[in-house]
Structures are given as structure tokens and as C-alpha cells.
Design an enzyme around this catalytic site. Sequence first.
Site, PDB file in Angstrom:
ATOM      1  N   GLN A 102       1.606 -16.629  -5.461  1.00 56.79           N
ATOM      2  CA  GLN A 102       1.397 -17.918  -4.787  1.00 56.79           C
ATOM      3  C   GLN A 102       2.420 -18.971  -5.214  1.00 56.79           C
ATOM      4  OE1 GLN A 102      -0.534 -18.387  -2.277  1.00 56.79           O
ATOM      5  NE2 GLN A 102      -1.955 -16.650  -2.385  1.00 56.79           N
TER       6      GLN A 102
ATOM      7  N   GLY B 148       1.914  -7.365  -3.324  1.00 62.53           N
ATOM      8  CA  GLY B 148       1.668  -8.033  -4.600  1.00 62.53           C
ATOM      9  C   GLY B 148       0.760  -7.207  -5.494  1.00 62.53           C
ATOM     10  N   THR B 149      -0.239  -6.591  -4.888  1.00 68.23           N
ATOM     11  CA  THR B 149      -1.194  -5.792  -5.675  1.00 68.23           C
ATOM     12  C   THR B 149      -0.478  -4.640  -6.368  1.00 68.23           C
ATOM     13  OG1 THR B 149      -2.941  -6.389  -4.122  1.00 68.23           O
ATOM     14  CG2 THR B 149      -3.340  -4.451  -5.503  1.00 68.23           C
TER      15      THR B 149
ATOM     16  N   ASN C 236      -4.488 -18.906  -6.426  1.00 67.29           N
ATOM     17  CA  ASN C 236      -4.530 -18.796  -4.959  1.00 67.29           C
ATOM     18  C   ASN C 236      -5.596 -19.678  -4.328  1.00 67.29           C
ATOM     19  OD1 ASN C 236      -5.665 -16.548  -6.572  1.00 67.29           O
ATOM     20  ND2 ASN C 236      -6.753 -16.061  -4.688  1.00 67.29           N
TER      21      ASN C 236
ATOM     22  N   THR D 155      10.027   6.642  -0.091  1.00 65.82           N
ATOM     23  CA  THR D 155      11.102   6.185   0.798  1.00 65.82           C
ATOM     24  C   THR D 155      10.961   4.690   1.048  1.00 65.82           C
ATOM     25  OG1 THR D 155      11.181   8.350   1.804  1.00 65.82           O
ATOM     26  CG2 THR D 155      12.158   6.545   3.077  1.00 65.82           C
TER      27      THR D 155
ATOM     28  N   CYS E  77     -10.426 -12.836   0.254  1.00 64.37           N
ATOM     29  CA  CYS E  77     -11.120 -11.630  -0.207  1.00 64.37           C
ATOM     30  C   CYS E  77     -12.576 -11.924  -0.536  1.00 64.37           C
ATOM     31  CB  CYS E  77     -10.456 -11.073  -1.455  1.00 64.37           C
ATOM     32  SG  CYS E  77      -8.695 -11.069  -1.350  1.00 64.37           S
TER      33      CYS E  77
ATOM     34  N   SER F  94       4.996 -11.302  -3.317  1.00 68.67           N
ATOM     35  CA  SER F  94       4.527 -10.593  -2.125  1.00 68.67           C
ATOM     36  C   SER F  94       5.126 -11.226  -0.871  1.00 68.67           C
ATOM     37  CB  SER F  94       3.001 -10.669  -2.071  1.00 68.67           C
ATOM     38  OG  SER F  94       2.541 -10.141  -0.851  1.00 68.67           O
ATOM     39  N   GLY F  95       5.642 -10.374   0.021  1.00 66.80           N
ATOM     40  CA  GLY F  95       6.341 -10.867   1.214  1.00 66.80           C
ATOM     41  C   GLY F  95       5.472 -11.679   2.153  1.00 66.80           C
TER      42      GLY F  95
HETATM   43  N1  PLP Z   1      -2.007 -12.212  -6.370  1.00 65.64           N
HETATM   44  C1  PLP Z   1      -2.338 -13.376  -5.798  1.00 65.64           C
HETATM   45  C2  PLP Z   1      -2.350 -14.626  -6.621  1.00 65.64           C
HETATM   46  C3  PLP Z   1      -2.670 -13.415  -4.448  1.00 65.64           C
HETATM   47  O1  PLP Z   1      -2.995 -14.569  -3.882  1.00 65.64           O
HETATM   48  C4  PLP Z   1      -2.651 -12.214  -3.712  1.00 65.64           C
HETATM   49  C5  PLP Z   1      -3.058 -12.196  -2.296  1.00 65.64           C
HETATM   50  O2  PLP Z   1      -3.852 -13.015  -1.854  1.00 65.64           O
HETATM   51  C6  PLP Z   1      -2.275 -11.021  -4.359  1.00 65.64           C
HETATM   52  C7  PLP Z   1      -1.962 -11.057  -5.699  1.00 65.64           C
HETATM   53  C8  PLP Z   1      -2.210  -9.717  -3.652  1.00 65.64           C
HETATM   54  O3  PLP Z   1      -1.060  -9.661  -2.842  1.00 65.64           O
HETATM   55  P1  PLP Z   1      -0.970  -8.568  -1.672  1.00 65.64           P
HETATM   56  O4  PLP Z   1      -1.885  -9.052  -0.589  1.00 65.64           O
HETATM   57  O5  PLP Z   1       0.465  -8.580  -1.253  1.00 65.64           O
HETATM   58  O6  PLP Z   1      -1.381  -7.274  -2.245  1.00 65.64           O
END
Ligand code: PLP
Length: 383
Positions: free
Chosen positions: A178, A71-72, A150, A236, A324, A198-199
Site C-alpha cells: 500500500q 503481493g501475497t 491497507n 514461466t 477481504c 503488488s501491481g
Molecule cells: N499486503 C497488503 C498491505 C495489501 O493491502 C494486500 C492486498 O490488499 C496484499 C498484501 C496482497 O496483495 P495481492 O492482492 O497482490 O496478493
Amino acid sequence: MKPIYVDNNATTRVDEEVFAAMQPYFCEEYGNPSSMHSVGGRVGPKLKEARNQVANLIGARPDEIIFTSCGTESDNTAVHAALAADPGKRHIVTSRVEHPAIGSLVSSLSKQGYRISEIAVDGDGCLDMGSLEESLTPDTALVSIMWANNETGVIFPVEEIAQMCRQRGITFHTDAVQAVGKLPINLNDSAIDMLSLSGHKLHAPKGIGALYVRKGTKFSPFMIGGHQEKGRRAGTENVPGIIALGKACELAGKNMQEENTRVRDLRDRLETELIKRIPDAKINGTVKQRTPNTSNISFANIEGESILLMLNEFGICASSGSACTSGSLEPSHVMRAMGVPFTMAHGSIRFSLSIYNTLADIDEIIKQLPPIVERLRVLSPFS
Ligand code: PLP
């Protein structure tokens, strides 16, 4: 003791069907899809299938899906693409309650001379739509607002914001990490330009994500190198991860109804019973617009971290704030943005459920938490 896992907004268990789907792509079908030979050639159709599965879940076209590592990365790519597309524009609009994947990124961009408007939320975690609209200027390159928070599960009116942006020719991105799999999403019928997912939040493994980029959106890649993903994301492909994400999206579509009925009922039962049994407890975030799996509750005058440790002794895994931010004694930026008083913000616990949770899990939490809170309050210097 099998844990009672209610920390699914941090990460989820990989579904067995997802694991089974990806497994052959480690030791048997390990080809590189770019290779000309048969070992590589067998992988391509599976990637195509996965792309279709992801696109189907969010009502997109397969060629609008770019696989990323998380996701990041999707969030960073979207912001980078929007700024690169309009290099003359130096203003970004976002909210005060974004995940650090957007929040820290825009802070770093502010040091590079971008002007950032961080839109406030009210005490219920709802976005100030008036100030969002007022903040849009001809210099605005991008609006990035999360679909669902989140920490609280509060859902933002992203479609309305996307329409506002479209009318002004501004690119709109949403961090839907989310929301995907929990809420129905149909991008064919939407003004959203880019969306991150995000998976590992939907029962696929960690290390795979995707970015939706609407056809026609100006895009410039973040990862530069090979020609993978039609030149939009070099590197890849994470073949097993992509196949897993595809399968997880297919299953999420099938499980969406259960998520919004049984899981929602479990969450509501948890909240109702805890609020009934524990004095000075309050739900954080509007109950009118929330993801079905998330509950954030503050227990006055005690530390969330102490609650977590004691819950953990009973095998109950929850979180305080986001994964986090837990570990630091500062109240989370989301609680601060909502103006949750210090004595409440410190004692906030997030329960985030999944389809794997049972009524017995919830009843165990309802049984164990009230005496924990009572014991901690006796010891608390605040009480
Ligand atoms: N965005 C939100 C709203 C999230 O809750 C999170 C992860 O907690 C992320 C982005 C980041 O996703 P990833 O852990 O796949 O990098």
C-alpha cells in the site's frame, strides 16, 4: 452511471498507457523469454526494461527485483526465505495489523512451532516501538512490518525498525503493497532487506507483483522449478504482466507529486466535510502519518455494510474494513487491534482514492453520505 470508485486500496483501474504497453505481448509478441528463437528473443529486452522501471521507482538495483504473481506471493516468499536462511532461529516479529498475507501466514507458522510476537498498536494505529525493540532476541529470524496499513493508511517507521534489525543481524521485510507509488521509497539508502509490492494496487493488472531482495541477503526460493528470475522464482514469466508493472511503476513515479498534492487535498476535503456534516463520526488512524489517498471513518451506531449498500445505490464504491474482511460482521482485526469501540468499529468505512478521482466525485460523496447516515441511525437498534 459511471461509478465513483473510491476503493483503490482493494484494487485499481488499469491505466490505459499500461494496457497499451502490455497488449502486444498476448497475440503478437507471445514468445517465451527462455526460447532460443527470435519470437522468444524479442521479449527479453522488454523484461529488462520493466525490471529497470520497477527498480527505479523504489531506488533499487534491477538485479534486486524478483517478479512474482502478487503481493501475497512476495510476502510468502520473503518469510520463507528468511526462515530458510536461518533454520536454527524460531522467532518471528510482526504486527497485529498486518494484511492476512503476513498475518495468516505467521499463524500457520506458529502451528509449526515458530514463536510469533505480534506487536500492538495504539488507538491511533501507531506501532508500539518500545515493545518491538524489546521483542528482538538472538532467536529472532525475521521482522516483518508493513509500510502502510491497507485499512487506515497509517504509515509505520519501517526505516527505524530496519536499522534496529540491522544492528542485531536480523532480516527485515516490509509489506509495502500500500506504500509503493504513494510514498517516495529509496532502498539504496536504507536498511530494509526485503520489500513486497503488488501491481494491481498501482494501476497494473491483477496477477503480477515483485519482491525486492537486497543484494547479499541470504535467499532461498519459494517456487522451485525452472531457472527463471536467476533461479529465485521458477515459473514461466508473466510477460504482459511484467511489462505492465514496469510501465505502471514508471507512471507512478511521474504521478507521485499529484498523489501527494491533489489526491491528498481531495481526501482531506472529503474527511473535513464529512466530519463537519455528520455527528458522531471519527477518523480512524493518526492523521499525522498516513498515505495520501486513504481515509477510514467510523460512523457511530450503524453498520458499515448498510452504509456501503446505500452508497452503492448512488454508484459510490467504497469498502468497510479491508475487501477481504467485508462480508463478515466481525469488526476488522485492525479496528480491534486499535481498540476502536464496537459501536464505532462496525460503522467504519474506508475511502481510498486514486489519481482518477475528481473533485466532483468527492462532492457527490459529501452530498450523499450525510442523509444516508441519518436514515440508518433512525432505523438502528443502537440509537
Ligand atoms: N499486503 C497488503 C498491505 C495489501 O493491502 C494486500 C492486498 O490488499 C496484499 C498484501 C496482497 O496483495 P495481492 O492482492 O497482490 O496478493
